[in-house]
Design a protein around this motif. Structure first.
Motif, short mmCIF file in Angstrom:
data_model
loop_
_atom_site.label_atom_id
_atom_site.label_comp_id
_atom_site.label_asym_id
_atom_site.label_seq_id
_atom_site.Cartn_x
_atom_site.Cartn_y
_atom_site.Cartn_z
N TYR A 118 6.11 9.29 -21.99
CA TYR A 118 6.67 7.94 -22.06
C TYR A 118 8.10 7.92 -22.60
O TYR A 118 8.66 6.85 -22.83
CB TYR A 118 5.78 7.05 -22.94
N ARG A 128 7.83 -1.50 -22.39
CA ARG A 128 7.81 -0.78 -21.11
C ARG A 128 6.72 -1.35 -20.22
O ARG A 128 5.64 -1.70 -20.69
CB ARG A 128 7.54 0.70 -21.39
N THR A 174 3.60 -0.65 -24.25
CA THR A 174 3.51 -0.70 -22.79
C THR A 174 2.54 -1.79 -22.39
O THR A 174 1.44 -1.90 -22.94
CB THR A 174 3.05 0.65 -22.20
#
Length: 453
Positions: free
Chosen positions: A26, A68, A88
């Motif tokens: 990531y 994200r 995320t």
């Protein structure tokens, strides 16, 4: 290093991830920023309440946050920062279509393609269509105000977002807008958050408007001896009509796509234009004739017209895969500059001159119908001098666009890779106002540090 035990204990098992191998996956987004950091931890919430818990913990601990979606950012907008918590939204899933209002309420982890498919099941259409529509999320689309191939006629993401749920930097969740098509109550806060790149809050729900299905399209494809001829043909078309699609590919991108797809594209062409008209009946026939005439008047070597949807989609796909096709030739610095349409020929010519001056390969693709170009600078990162020249070209292209009254980003966002040029485009006063808004909503500077500002 900050202890995340309290955060881990406050959320469901598995929500907080500290495994180094997973964190490594990531660190970077699609922009592949070599300066990406390593997150303190990764949080995978499934609800707004879980996002709130993570944000409140960060506010108390003084830990910055990077948000994200699917990691498809081409501007470094989701690049990890050392010591920051990465949130995320990929596991925030769910979608409900309301046919009575022609809207869809979407969780941010839904893919653009899934929103389109759900709308189609109800006889409706969600128009925004980034080239990455099969893998990018609706939350990321809203955060960057994504565009796509059909935005020349149908607009970009902000034109379809009616409402949002957003978690602010202090952990509050607010609802903005709704399913109503008209709303003039107060400031336009919904539009403020669309395109804000995670600087002002974390989007946890998006309400979008839907349209009746797009009419069958007729596709017109033409090849030209030079990019100048093709870009002048674009201006000739757009001065008279707005087709449903008007896309541009230069010789380098044509050959890269042909290498990938083997669809018998003309490798000798200087440029190719792909246009579509979805106007009904006689109006559509007239628009197609106008496009064909404009292409031929600007030295098109071949003009091919088809109303076969399979053939039309094949040419659209050729344009969609251009970036990964060119990427097979080396690492890329991806531009996203746009100019007023009359300046398009000068911009394309200027990019060619920049490529020659810096001795680098630059493939040019474009959503030509709205003046949004994607010069793709190909380089070898192991070649220090070539990497330096590629960066010079990157900066010069942005400077060129700004000098023409254009923009450094038409749809990808400023991110981390372009923020050095934001002042040149906005000017001191507008940048100061942007900073003031950021400080008002995020006084600790927690949200997406290093993005845009």
């Amino acid at each position: 290093m900050t202890d995340v035990t309290t955060l881990t204990d406050s959320l469901p098992a598995g929500t907080v991830v500290t495994d180094p191998d997973i964190l490594a996956a990531y660190r970077q987004d699609r922009a592949q920023d070599p300066d990406a950091g390593t997150p303190l931890a990764l949080v995978r919430p499934t609800t707004t309440a879980q996002v709130q818990s993570a944000v409140r913990w960060c506010a108390e601990a003084g830990v910055p946050i990077v948000t994200r979606g699917a990691g498809t950012s081409l501007s470094g907008g989701a690049t990890a920062v050392d010591g920051a918590l990465m949130i995320t939204t990929e596991k925030m899933r769910g979608l409900a279509v309301d046919t009575s209002t022609r809207t869809a309420v979407c969780k941010p982890g839904m893919l653009n393609a899934e929103v389109k498919a759900a709308a189609a099941e109800h006889g409706l259409w969600y128009p925004p269509d980034p080239s990455s529509f099969e893998i990018c999320t609706i939350g990321g689309n809203a955060a960057t105000n994504a565009g796509g191939l059909c935005c020349v006629k149908y607009g970009v993401t902000v034109d379809y977002v009616l409402g949002l749920e957003v978690v602010l930097a202090d952990g509050r969740a607010i609802r903005l807008g709704g399913k109503q098509l008209k709303d003039s109550a107060g400031l336009s806060l919904t539009r403020l958050f669309v395109g804000s790149e995670g600087l002002l809050g974390i989007i946890t729900e998006v309400t979008v408007r839907l349209l009746p299905p797009q009419a069958p399209a007729c596709t017109v494809v033409a090849v030209f001896p030079t990019v100048a001829d093709a870009s002048r043909a674009v201006v000739a078309v757009t001065s008279q009509t707005r087709p449903a699609m008007l896309e541009f590919m230069d010789n380098t991108s044509i050959n890269a796509v042909e290498d990938m797809l083997a669809m018998d594209l003309d490798r000798t062409a200087g440029a190719m234009l792909i246009a579509q008209s979805d106007a009904p009946g006689p109006a559509g026939a007239a628009e197609v004739a106008l496009i064909e005439q404009a292409f031929r008047a600007h030295h098109a070597q071949e003009v091919f017209t088809t109303d076969d949807p399979v053939e039309g989609e094949a040419f659209a796909m050729a344009r969609r895969v251009a970036i990964p096709a060119v990427e097979r030739r080396g690492s890329l610095l991806l531009e996203d500059v746009g100019v007023p349409l009359p300046e398009l020929p000068a911009l394309v010519q200027g990019v060619a001159e920049i490529a020659e001056k810096n001795d680098v390969t630059i493939a040019v693709i474009a959503h030509a119908g709205d003046g949004n170009t994607h010069p793709l600078i190909v380089f070898d990162p192991e070649d220090t001098d070539e990497a330096r020249r590629a960066q010079l070209a990157f900066d010069q292209i942005m400077g060129l666009a700004v000098s023409m009254g254009g923009t450094i980003t038409g749809e990808h966002g400023v991110g981390r890779l372009k923020k050095g040029w934001l002042r040149a485009q906005l000017g001191d006063d507008a940048l100061e106002l942007t900073t003031t808004i950021k400080q008002a909503l995020d006084p600790q500077g927690m949200l997406n540090p290093g993005v845009m500002l």
